[in-house]
Design a protein around this motif. Sequence first.
Motif, PDB file in Angstrom:
ATOM      1  N   ALA A 243      12.777 -12.361  18.267  1.00  0.00           N
ATOM      2  CA  ALA A 243      13.884 -12.752  17.396  1.00  0.00           C
ATOM      3  C   ALA A 243      14.968 -11.690  17.458  1.00  0.00           C
ATOM      4  N   THR A 244      16.200 -12.124  17.648  1.00  0.00           N
ATOM      5  CA  THR A 244      17.306 -11.187  17.759  1.00  0.00           C
ATOM      6  C   THR A 244      18.578 -11.852  17.258  1.00  0.00           C
ATOM      7  N   ARG A 245      19.667 -11.104  17.217  1.00  0.00           N
ATOM      8  CA  ARG A 245      20.979 -11.656  16.911  1.00  0.00           C
ATOM      9  C   ARG A 245      21.875 -11.326  18.102  1.00  0.00           C
ATOM     10  N   ARG A 246      22.385 -12.347  18.755  1.00  0.00           N
ATOM     11  CA  ARG A 246      23.275 -12.169  19.905  1.00  0.00           C
ATOM     12  C   ARG A 246      24.086 -13.424  20.130  1.00  0.00           C
ATOM     13  N   ARG A 247      25.060 -13.349  21.009  1.00  0.00           N
ATOM     14  CA  ARG A 247      25.885 -14.500  21.325  1.00  0.00           C
ATOM     15  C   ARG A 247      25.076 -15.538  22.100  1.00  0.00           C
ATOM     16  N   ALA A 248      25.398 -16.788  21.893  1.00  0.00           N
ATOM     17  CA  ALA A 248      24.787 -17.891  22.642  1.00  0.00           C
ATOM     18  C   ALA A 248      25.832 -18.996  22.731  1.00  0.00           C
ATOM     19  N   ASP A 249      26.208 -19.365  23.950  1.00  0.00           N
ATOM     20  CA  ASP A 249      27.294 -20.329  24.116  1.00  0.00           C
ATOM     21  C   ASP A 249      26.794 -21.772  23.958  1.00  0.00           C
ATOM     22  N   VAL A 250      27.705 -22.693  24.174  1.00  0.00           N
ATOM     23  CA  VAL A 250      27.398 -24.114  23.978  1.00  0.00           C
ATOM     24  C   VAL A 250      26.237 -24.562  24.850  1.00  0.00           C
ATOM     25  N   THR A 251      26.280 -24.206  26.132  1.00  0.00           N
ATOM     26  CA  THR A 251      25.254 -24.660  27.073  1.00  0.00           C
ATOM     27  C   THR A 251      23.895 -24.063  26.742  1.00  0.00           C
ATOM     28  N   GLU A 252      23.846 -22.757  26.495  1.00  0.00           N
ATOM     29  CA  GLU A 252      22.566 -22.109  26.198  1.00  0.00           C
ATOM     30  C   GLU A 252      21.979 -22.631  24.892  1.00  0.00           C
ATOM     31  N   SER A 253      22.815 -22.819  23.886  1.00  0.00           N
ATOM     32  CA  SER A 253      22.338 -23.315  22.600  1.00  0.00           C
ATOM     33  C   SER A 253      21.754 -24.721  22.732  1.00  0.00           C
ATOM     34  N   SER A 254      22.457 -25.588  23.459  1.00  0.00           N
ATOM     35  CA  SER A 254      22.003 -26.964  23.642  1.00  0.00           C
ATOM     36  C   SER A 254      20.677 -27.006  24.389  1.00  0.00           C
ATOM     37  N   ARG A 255      20.591 -26.255  25.473  1.00  0.00           N
ATOM     38  CA  ARG A 255      19.365 -26.244  26.278  1.00  0.00           C
ATOM     39  C   ARG A 255      18.181 -25.696  25.480  1.00  0.00           C
ATOM     40  N   ALA A 256      18.406 -24.590  24.763  1.00  0.00           N
ATOM     41  CA  ALA A 256      17.331 -23.968  23.996  1.00  0.00           C
ATOM     42  C   ALA A 256      16.823 -24.898  22.903  1.00  0.00           C
ATOM     43  N   ASN A 257      17.730 -25.525  22.180  1.00  0.00           N
ATOM     44  CA  ASN A 257      17.303 -26.337  21.036  1.00  0.00           C
ATOM     45  C   ASN A 257      16.702 -27.673  21.464  1.00  0.00           C
ATOM     46  N   ARG A 258      17.174 -28.225  22.568  1.00  0.00           N
ATOM     47  CA  ARG A 258      16.513 -29.424  23.095  1.00  0.00           C
ATOM     48  C   ARG A 258      15.050 -29.109  23.423  1.00  0.00           C
ATOM     49  N   GLY A 259      14.839 -27.975  24.091  1.00  0.00           N
ATOM     50  CA  GLY A 259      13.484 -27.586  24.445  1.00  0.00           C
ATOM     51  C   GLY A 259      12.625 -27.282  23.232  1.00  0.00           C
ATOM     52  N   TRP A 260      13.214 -26.584  22.243  1.00  0.00           N
ATOM     53  CA  TRP A 260      12.429 -26.230  21.052  1.00  0.00           C
ATOM     54  C   TRP A 260      11.957 -27.471  20.306  1.00  0.00           C
ATOM     55  N   TRP A 261      12.885 -28.415  20.089  1.00  0.00           N
ATOM     56  CA  TRP A 261      12.502 -29.614  19.339  1.00  0.00           C
ATOM     57  C   TRP A 261      11.537 -30.487  20.136  1.00  0.00           C
TER      58      TRP A 261
ATOM     59  N   VAL B 255      18.844 -15.867  17.415  1.00  0.00           N
ATOM     60  CA  VAL B 255      18.300 -16.342  18.694  1.00  0.00           C
ATOM     61  C   VAL B 255      16.847 -15.911  18.825  1.00  0.00           C
ATOM     62  N   GLU B 256      16.003 -16.823  19.249  1.00  0.00           N
ATOM     63  CA  GLU B 256      14.661 -16.481  19.697  1.00  0.00           C
ATOM     64  C   GLU B 256      14.652 -16.638  21.207  1.00  0.00           C
ATOM     65  N   GLN B 257      14.149 -15.612  21.918  1.00  0.00           N
ATOM     66  CA  GLN B 257      14.208 -15.628  23.370  1.00  0.00           C
ATOM     67  C   GLN B 257      12.864 -15.275  23.988  1.00  0.00           C
ATOM     68  N   ASP B 258      12.681 -15.733  25.233  1.00  0.00           N
ATOM     69  CA  ASP B 258      11.425 -15.486  25.932  1.00  0.00           C
ATOM     70  C   ASP B 258      11.435 -14.113  26.596  1.00  0.00           C
ATOM     71  N   GLU B 259      10.377 -13.841  27.368  1.00  0.00           N
ATOM     72  CA  GLU B 259      10.228 -12.528  27.993  1.00  0.00           C
ATOM     73  C   GLU B 259      11.365 -12.181  28.950  1.00  0.00           C
ATOM     74  N   GLU B 260      12.024 -13.199  29.485  1.00  0.00           N
ATOM     75  CA  GLU B 260      13.120 -12.979  30.428  1.00  0.00           C
ATOM     76  C   GLU B 260      14.484 -12.981  29.752  1.00  0.00           C
TER      77      GLU B 260
ATOM     78  N   TYR C  48      15.408 -20.860  21.124  1.00  0.00           N
ATOM     79  CA  TYR C  48      15.838 -21.431  19.850  1.00  0.00           C
ATOM     80  C   TYR C  48      17.097 -20.696  19.430  1.00  0.00           C
ATOM     81  N   VAL C  49      18.090 -21.442  18.958  1.00  0.00           N
ATOM     82  CA  VAL C  49      19.348 -20.834  18.515  1.00  0.00           C
ATOM     83  C   VAL C  49      19.810 -21.521  17.242  1.00  0.00           C
ATOM     84  N   GLU C  50      20.243 -20.697  16.281  1.00  0.00           N
ATOM     85  CA  GLU C  50      20.856 -21.249  15.073  1.00  0.00           C
ATOM     86  C   GLU C  50      22.135 -20.467  14.801  1.00  0.00           C
ATOM     87  N   HIS C  51      23.200 -21.188  14.463  1.00  0.00           N
ATOM     88  CA  HIS C  51      24.511 -20.569  14.317  1.00  0.00           C
ATOM     89  C   HIS C  51      24.927 -20.514  12.853  1.00  0.00           C
TER      90      HIS C  51
END
Length: 293
Positions: A32-50, A221-226, A231-234
């Motif tokens: 868990a961290t706080r960082r920028r996440a653009d439209v594409t990354e946010s959409s991809r992350a949240n589609r996968g999370w849900w 932002v929640e991010q993987d090892e890479e 998961y992203v929430e704004h």
Amino acid sequence: METRGRRVGGKSTTREPIIQESEAAEEFEPEATRRRADVTESSRANRGWWDRNADEYQVEHGTFLGDDRFVWSPEGLDEVEAELLGPPEELKGKSVLEIGAGAAQCSRWLTAQGAHPVALDISHRQLQHALRIGGTFPLVCADAGALPFADGSFDLACSAYGALPFVADPVLVLTEVRRVLRPGGRFVFSVTHPIRWAFPDEPGPEGLSVSASYFDRTPYVEQDEEGHAVYVEHHRTIGDRVRDVVAAGFRLVDLVEPEWPSWNTSEWGGWSPLRGNLIPGTAVFVCERDLRD
């Protein structure tokens, strides 16, 4: 209603298990961290999370949501009493777009009022739960920032914690919703109350002390090892939300901050009776497209 909170929490229910073809639990513990996440990354992350967590979400919260209730928030604000879309008798024959529909409980309630809903969600797995419960309305898997509908397709639109908390460009989504609404159409959406971002996402006493700046808009932002977001929430302040609504061409006609009712003894992530009686947990924006447009 699709609200996760910034950490998974709340008490599990005894609802019957659902389709078991996907694993809700992740094999790694995201950072868990706080960082920028653009439209594409946010959409991809949240589609996968849900998609990964839809089964667990429906087991945990399905009893509270019901199969055909229209609940705006963890406080339990119900459209039956709130009438934010208008009196139930006036919904008959109206075309309604539900955004971030999840298992489409709200669309089922709308159908019972004689409306003609379309349930849209970015998550295919969430819509499988909508299909499992049943209904006679269309299900559409799409991003709220690119609605696959013609201009002026709907009389009303609604979103109970769907899409807007998770998108990097809320004005893009609001502009799309306005586009598909007919002149005079109403859009009502609920989100986490912005003040909650200043407090820890905890239901107990530890969640009552300010721990962060309300004015820090850096996404959670929640991010993987890479380092890839999973998961992203704004965060937007109340003022930001109002300006977003106006920038998209809507007129804001009401802002509802539901109080915690005495009958609701449940916890949902950071939402709880303790916190709900002291600070708001949800903000509901009632917007309209002018008839002149």
